[in-house]
Write a protein that holds these residues in place. Structure first.
Motif, PDB file in Angstrom:
ATOM      1  N   ASP A 152      26.406  53.580  54.887  1.00  0.00           N
ATOM      2  CA  ASP A 152      27.305  54.120  53.883  1.00  0.00           C
ATOM      3  C   ASP A 152      27.298  53.233  52.632  1.00  0.00           C
ATOM      4  OD1 ASP A 152      29.188  55.832  52.816  1.00  0.00           O
ATOM      5  OD2 ASP A 152      30.513  55.768  54.550  1.00  0.00           O
ATOM      6  N   ASN A 153      28.187  53.569  51.702  1.00  0.00           N
ATOM      7  CA  ASN A 153      28.287  52.811  50.461  1.00  0.00           C
ATOM      8  C   ASN A 153      29.746  52.632  50.079  1.00  0.00           C
ATOM      9  OD1 ASN A 153      29.138  55.277  49.054  1.00  0.00           O
ATOM     10  ND2 ASN A 153      26.996  55.893  49.268  1.00  0.00           N
ATOM     11  N   VAL A 154      29.967  51.880  49.026  1.00  0.00           N
ATOM     12  CA  VAL A 154      31.299  51.785  48.439  1.00  0.00           C
ATOM     13  C   VAL A 154      31.554  53.097  47.700  1.00  0.00           C
ATOM     14  CG1 VAL A 154      32.713  50.581  46.731  1.00  0.00           C
ATOM     15  CG2 VAL A 154      31.253  49.278  48.292  1.00  0.00           C
ATOM     16  N   HIS A 155      32.646  53.788  48.024  1.00  0.00           N
ATOM     17  CA  HIS A 155      32.883  55.137  47.543  1.00  0.00           C
ATOM     18  C   HIS A 155      33.430  55.166  46.111  1.00  0.00           C
ATOM     19  CE1 HIS A 155      33.297  56.684  51.991  1.00  0.00           C
ATOM     20  NE2 HIS A 155      32.076  56.249  51.689  1.00  0.00           N
ATOM     21  N   LYS A 156      33.387  56.356  45.529  1.00  0.00           N
ATOM     22  CA  LYS A 156      33.765  56.525  44.121  1.00  0.00           C
ATOM     23  C   LYS A 156      35.194  56.063  43.848  1.00  0.00           C
ATOM     24  CE  LYS A 156      29.890  58.668  42.867  1.00  0.00           C
ATOM     25  NZ  LYS A 156      28.918  58.091  41.895  1.00  0.00           N
ATOM     26  N   ASN A 157      36.133  56.402  44.742  1.00  0.00           N
ATOM     27  CA  ASN A 157      37.518  56.014  44.453  1.00  0.00           C
ATOM     28  C   ASN A 157      37.732  54.509  44.588  1.00  0.00           C
ATOM     29  OD1 ASN A 157      37.647  55.748  47.262  1.00  0.00           O
ATOM     30  ND2 ASN A 157      39.012  57.505  47.567  1.00  0.00           N
ATOM     31  N   GLN A 158      36.910  53.837  45.383  1.00  0.00           N
ATOM     32  CA  GLN A 158      36.966  52.376  45.434  1.00  0.00           C
ATOM     33  C   GLN A 158      36.431  51.771  44.132  1.00  0.00           C
ATOM     34  OE1 GLN A 158      34.723  52.582  49.284  1.00  0.00           O
ATOM     35  NE2 GLN A 158      35.981  50.810  49.801  1.00  0.00           N
ATOM     36  N   ILE A 185      27.787  45.642  53.404  1.00  0.00           N
ATOM     37  CA  ILE A 185      26.487  46.283  53.148  1.00  0.00           C
ATOM     38  C   ILE A 185      26.040  45.986  51.717  1.00  0.00           C
ATOM     39  CG2 ILE A 185      25.325  48.530  52.964  1.00  0.00           C
ATOM     40  CD1 ILE A 185      27.131  49.498  55.249  1.00  0.00           C
ATOM     41  N   PRO A 186      24.759  45.699  51.500  1.00  0.00           N
ATOM     42  CA  PRO A 186      24.291  45.338  50.157  1.00  0.00           C
ATOM     43  C   PRO A 186      24.296  46.515  49.191  1.00  0.00           C
ATOM     44  CG  PRO A 186      22.433  45.570  51.624  1.00  0.00           C
ATOM     45  CD  PRO A 186      23.653  45.675  52.478  1.00  0.00           C
ATOM     46  N   VAL A 187      24.207  46.207  47.914  1.00  0.00           N
ATOM     47  CA  VAL A 187      23.984  47.242  46.909  1.00  0.00           C
ATOM     48  C   VAL A 187      22.485  47.545  46.848  1.00  0.00           C
ATOM     49  CG1 VAL A 187      26.012  46.690  45.524  1.00  0.00           C
ATOM     50  CG2 VAL A 187      23.866  45.473  45.085  1.00  0.00           C
ATOM     51  N   ALA A 234      18.676  46.815  54.591  1.00  0.00           N
ATOM     52  CA  ALA A 234      19.221  48.085  55.083  1.00  0.00           C
ATOM     53  C   ALA A 234      20.315  48.525  54.118  1.00  0.00           C
ATOM     54  CB  ALA A 234      19.763  47.915  56.503  1.00  0.00           C
ATOM     55  N   ASP A 235      19.886  49.038  52.970  1.00  0.00           N
ATOM     56  CA  ASP A 235      20.817  49.400  51.908  1.00  0.00           C
ATOM     57  C   ASP A 235      21.408  50.782  52.168  1.00  0.00           C
ATOM     58  OD1 ASP A 235      18.354  50.649  51.480  1.00  0.00           O
ATOM     59  OD2 ASP A 235      18.643  50.744  49.314  1.00  0.00           O
ATOM     60  N   PRO A 236      22.389  51.210  51.371  1.00  0.00           N
ATOM     61  CA  PRO A 236      22.998  52.522  51.581  1.00  0.00           C
ATOM     62  C   PRO A 236      22.003  53.661  51.411  1.00  0.00           C
ATOM     63  CG  PRO A 236      24.363  51.164  50.143  1.00  0.00           C
ATOM     64  CD  PRO A 236      23.064  50.448  50.312  1.00  0.00           C
ATOM     65  N   MET A 237      22.315  54.778  52.039  1.00  0.00           N
ATOM     66  CA  MET A 237      21.480  55.962  51.905  1.00  0.00           C
ATOM     67  C   MET A 237      21.587  56.556  50.504  1.00  0.00           C
ATOM     68  SD  MET A 237      20.058  56.155  54.831  1.00  0.00           S
ATOM     69  CE  MET A 237      19.335  57.787  54.882  1.00  0.00           C
ATOM     70  N   TYR A 256      28.065  39.281  47.091  1.00  0.00           N
ATOM     71  CA  TYR A 256      27.489  38.679  48.294  1.00  0.00           C
ATOM     72  C   TYR A 256      27.808  39.535  49.514  1.00  0.00           C
ATOM     73  CZ  TYR A 256      27.010  34.943  44.980  1.00  0.00           C
ATOM     74  OH  TYR A 256      26.680  34.235  43.849  1.00  0.00           O
ATOM     75  N   PHE A 257      26.848  39.613  50.422  1.00  0.00           N
ATOM     76  CA  PHE A 257      26.946  40.511  51.562  1.00  0.00           C
ATOM     77  C   PHE A 257      26.217  39.920  52.756  1.00  0.00           C
ATOM     78  CE2 PHE A 257      24.606  42.057  47.853  1.00  0.00           C
ATOM     79  CZ  PHE A 257      23.312  41.734  48.194  1.00  0.00           C
ATOM     80  N   GLY A 258      26.333  40.594  53.897  1.00  0.00           N
ATOM     81  CA  GLY A 258      25.622  40.190  55.111  1.00  0.00           C
ATOM     82  C   GLY A 258      24.808  41.369  55.612  1.00  0.00           C
ATOM     83  N   HIS A 259      25.154  41.879  56.805  1.00  0.00           N
ATOM     84  CA  HIS A 259      24.601  43.118  57.345  1.00  0.00           C
ATOM     85  C   HIS A 259      23.222  42.940  57.970  1.00  0.00           C
ATOM     86  CE1 HIS A 259      24.223  47.356  57.971  1.00  0.00           C
ATOM     87  NE2 HIS A 259      23.355  47.566  57.010  1.00  0.00           N
TER      88      HIS A 259
END
Length: 364
Positions: A152-158, A185-187, A234-237, A256-259
């Motif tokens: 997944d990703n960071v959503h629009k409302n976030q 999750i990374p960008v 393993a970035d967002p779809m 910064y991220f992990g995943h």
């Protein structure tokens, strides 16, 4: 929510992918403890996948709470504030992220909020101040887990919450506040730090899903010299526009991220430092003795620097759970990796069977 500089540098320690079960590895605890003693950070952030596996917990809240207390014990015992964001595995234990967040709130030293009205859990911002002056903002964002396939990703409302928060601080202070973002999750823009190469090139890792059929290496001209990448990001779809929003006004200095447990590198993309932090947990696949944590140093003048700390340098080459360590060193990194390994094993077995049949035929 406000924390303060004690010296010229405010030290944040990011701990990624502890990913423990009900019985926490002593090697994980030793790594965290050694890193804390060396760096004495002002804040610790656990950046998602603190726990995992329905079979480990089966929805038992008492077991979940005990595991979270065990994982955070090295921090609480040293009276260091800590915060969290969630990853894609935390909720799979049968206890929701909202319920886990309530457990965290009971643990001494926890700092964090859950912003109402936006997707995910535990989205919040921490002010880092020198006396009463805000020097930095730290955004902790849930990168979500709602997809049935892929990430997944960071959503629009976030993203809009981030924009409104940024702009409100700018209006109040007369200028944007230097900021750092930590999420699981990374960008997708992380791919600007790596280079596509031909299959078979030494050190190349195989892409999957959105990047299937491609092979990559680190761009050594863009990343830190000691960085490593042992699996494809393993970035967002889908690219939700998070990075674009965070480069609009120049406030965000680092994300910064992990995943991806066996990646640790950082480098600038459009002026923003993007950084992978390797996994810290020993009860899941990882980069051997290069398991570690990331330090993020915030300077009062708005500068930032970062580096990782590794088990081999902090403790050495010995681990307490030798057999489990060896097993997790050969585990697949994801389902895609597992399927391809299975195909290779099956092909090898078919080859052996065919060879054996030929020998029998020739010797009759």
């Amino acid at each position: 929510m406000r924390l303060k500089f004690k010296k010229e540098i405010f030290k944040i320690m990011q701990i990624a992918d502890v990913q423990e079960g009900a019985n926490v590895s002593p090697d994980t605890i030793n790594l965290i403890s050694a890193a804390l003693d060396k760096e004495q950070p002002d804040l610790v952030v656990y950046s998602g996948d603190q726990i995992w596996g329905y079979a480990n917990f089966r929805g038992n809240k008492e077991k979940v709470e005990q595991a979270l207390r065990d994982i955070t014990a090295p921090v609480t015992e040293r009276n260091i504030p800590f915060s969290i964001c969630f990853g894609n595995h935390d909720r799979q234990v049968g206890v929701s992220n909202k319920e886990q967040f309530e457990i965290y709130k009971k643990i001494d030293g926890f700092v964090g909020e859950d912003e109402d009205g936006i997707d995910g859990c535990a989205n919040h911002v921490i002010e880092i101040c020198d006396d009463e002056e805000i020097k930095y903002l730290l955004y902790l964002i849930d990168s979500n887990t709602s997809l049935s396939v892929g990430y997944d990703n960071v959503h629009k409302n976030q993203i809009e919450w981030y924009r409104k928060t940024r702009d409100a601080y700018e209006k109040k202070n007369g200028t944007v506040i230097p900021s750092v973002v930590i999420q699981h999750i990374p960008v997708p823009e992380i791919f600007e730090l790596i280079t596509e190469v031909k299959k078979g090139m030494k050190g190349a890792v195989q892409g999957f899903r959105n990047h299937a059929g491609k092979w990559y290496v680190l761009n050594k001209e863009k990343v830190n010299p000691e960085g490593f990448m042992k699996e494809s990001p393993a970035d967002p779809m889908e690219n939700s526009g998070e990075f674009e929003a965070m480069t609009e006004k120049g406030d965000v200095k680092g994300i910064y991220f992990g995943h991806d447990h066996i990646n640790s590198f950082n480098g600038k993309v459009h002026g923003v430092d993007l950084g992978y932090t390797q996994g810290a947990g020993f009860h899941v696949y990882g980069p051997g003795l290069d398991r570690g944590v990331r330090m993020i140093h915030l300077h009062k003048n708005g500068d930032l620097n970062t580096y990782d700390l590794r088990y081999r340098n902090l403790i050495g080459t010995k681990v307490k759970e030798k057999l489990r360590y060896a097993i997790f060193q050969i585990m697949p990194t994801n389902v895609y990796d597992a399927v391809h390994r299975a195909i290779k094993v099956l092909a090898a077995l078919i080859g052996i069977a065919a060879a054996a049949a030929l020998i029998v035929f020739l010797t009759k």
